[in-house]
Design an enzyme around this catalytic site. Structure first.
Site, mmCIF file in Angstrom:
data_model
loop_
_atom_site.group_PDB
_atom_site.id
_atom_site.type_symbol
_atom_site.label_atom_id
_atom_site.label_comp_id
_atom_site.label_asym_id
_atom_site.label_seq_id
_atom_site.Cartn_x
_atom_site.Cartn_y
_atom_site.Cartn_z
ATOM 1 N N ASP A 21 17.885 31.830 -8.726
ATOM 2 C CA ASP A 21 18.281 32.799 -9.751
ATOM 3 C C ASP A 21 19.717 33.259 -9.495
ATOM 4 O OD1 ASP A 21 18.654 35.049 -11.383
ATOM 5 O OD2 ASP A 21 16.538 35.576 -11.295
ATOM 6 N N HIS A 38 17.621 32.167 -14.165
ATOM 7 C CA HIS A 38 17.225 33.528 -14.523
ATOM 8 C C HIS A 38 16.671 33.518 -15.938
ATOM 9 C CE1 HIS A 38 17.342 37.912 -14.031
ATOM 10 N NE2 HIS A 38 17.704 37.972 -15.312
#
Length: 460
Positions: free
Chosen positions: A356, A387
């Protein structure tokens, strides 16, 4: 023309990011040689360590680890959620494509936008939040699958990111939920997504009072429907705050947080990649510029619109105001999402990826100890996905499939437990069922007096 320029800029930035990541891999001397099981050398090292989670998590054959405390519910989830067994891809291309997953789902529009019917809900202090009920486009009759385990269509409450943007990720989740028989509704904070700002008050990052009023209103309108909640990105801070503060008194049956931000104060203070930082900051300034005149009575707007970091923007918006001044530390003492997490009393699944680019490093941003000790918290930690990305090879979003499968499995599990247990005896996983009598009393009280004011409008 405009979208062509935007797409070109994104492509240029993506190529630059990819080149940087490739160079960093080469400089570090990493060799992507295939091991004896078809994995790269880097992946074998990762599996040997796996952040020390093997003793606390149950590994899915060929898939991602579900990190949680051992329980009957955890075992049932592993047996009944096929998405937990799906592979997430591997190799250096996945590391680079994490940025593309993120950019595509957070910034690019969908092919067909959802149609909504908006309810404006007036709160006790005369402030207004809105609920966008998704009413279209209707899926084909053959593709719409009724959920037999629910006596009436369940409500899927979606909480977007804390900046108010309705992303591609949210709209695709709404479409999939409608296909599977859910009734999606999107919660909009004060002043977000064209929701009118009628008071000189904005919703603080982790203040769940407005969300609680919205959920009570949904329960008032649909007393026989189960309510499930999904949050995206930084919007998970609000959902986790609500789940902790209301504990076993919540009307929510289960919740999922997609790419949540857990340690939010540290996240605001950190310096994420400049592209994401400035994109989020500029979007916030654009949204708040609509109320610049009225907000000037309580906020130093000139300083606000000249801020250069998310930390400074949030601090000027809620801490250093003309009416009062509170310290940054005390602000987060009452807004940190994990402040009451020990009180969570319904199953909550958090879907995160190790790559992420917005949340940050796994070791410092994921509170792994919580998932090892709390039987209601589950962490699905994938190797790749970016993300709020999680795009599979067939271009579908496998985090969405996991979300709806999780809700179905949780409902089936509690139903089986209710049938198995008889009399006054109750299992620890059924604590939230013990409050049914209290909730029914509340519903009768709500029906006797009109405590809500709302106005509906139809839009796209």
């Amino acid at each position: 023309m405009l979208w062509g320029i935007v797409a070109g800029v994104f492509l240029l930035i993506f190529l630059c990011l990819g080149r940087r990541l490739l160079c960093s891999k080469i400089k570090s001397g990493t060799v992507f040689s295939t091991g004896k099981h078809g994995n790269t050398k880097e992946e074998e090292d990762e599996e040997d360590d796996d952040f020390g989670l093997l003793q606390y998590s149950e590994k899915v054959q060929g898939g991602s680890p579900l990190i949680c405390k051992s329980s009957a519910l955890a075992t049932y989830l592993l047996d009944t959620c096929p998405a937990f067994s799906e592979t997430t891809g591997s190799g250096w291309s996945q590391i680079i494509w994490a940025h593309l997953h993120t950019i595509l789902n957070l910034f690019f529009p969908v092919e067909t936008e959802i149609e909504i019917a908006r309810d404006h809900l007036q709160l006790l202090d005369q402030g207004i939040v809105s609920l966008d009920w998704v009413v279209g486009p209707h899926p084909p009759s053959k593709s719409r699958r009724a959920t037999n385990i629910f006596p009436s269509p369940p409500i899927l409450l979606i909480i977007p990111n804390s900046f108010g943007r309705i992303t591609r990720n949210v709209q695709q989740l709404c479409s999939l939920a409608m296909e599977q028989g859910y009734y999606p509704v999107i919660f909009n904070r004060r002043g977000h997504n064209r929701c009118p700002l009628t008071t000189l008050k904005l919703q603080e990052f982790g203040d769940p009072s407005d969300l609680q009023a919205a959920i009570s209103y949904i329960r008032f309108r649909h007393p026989s429907s189960k309510i499930f909640a999904v949050s995206e990105s930084s919007g998970s801070g609000l959902l986790l705050s609500y789940m902790g503060e209301w504990g076993s008194s919540t009307y929510v049956t289960g919740a999922v947080c997609i790419s949540p931000i857990f340690r939010c104060q540290e996240w605001f203070e950190s310096r994420m990649l400049w592209f994401y930082r400035w994109t989020i900051l500029l979007y916030q300034k654009f949204c708040h510029s609509r109320y610049a005149t009225v907000l000037g009575d309580i906020i130093y707007t000139e300083r606000l619109f000249h801020s250069s970091s998310l930390w400074e923007f949030e601090e000027l918006l809620f801490c250093h105001t003309k009416r009062k001044a509170v310290s940054w530390q005390s602000y987060w003492e009452r807004n940190e999402p994990l402040r009451d997490v020990d009180e969570v009393a319904v199953p909550v699944l958090c879907i995160c990826s190790k790559d992420d680019p917005i949340r940050g490093n796994v070791d410092s941003t994921l509170p792994l100890e919580l998932f090892k000790t709390n039987p209601y918290l589950f962490l699905w930690l994938t190797k790749h996905g970016g993300h709020c990305g999680f795009i599979s090879q067939d271009s579908t979003i496998w985090s969405h499939r996991a979300t709806l499968q999780f809700f179905k499995s949780v409902t089936e599990f509690f139903r089986m437990e209710e049938r198995r247990l008889s009399g006054p005896r109750r299992s620890s996983v059924l604590l939230y069922r013990q409050r049914r009598g209290t909730l029914q009393k509340r519903e009768r009280a709500y029906s006797s007096i009109n405590i809500f004011n709302w106005q509906r409008s139809y839009t796209r």
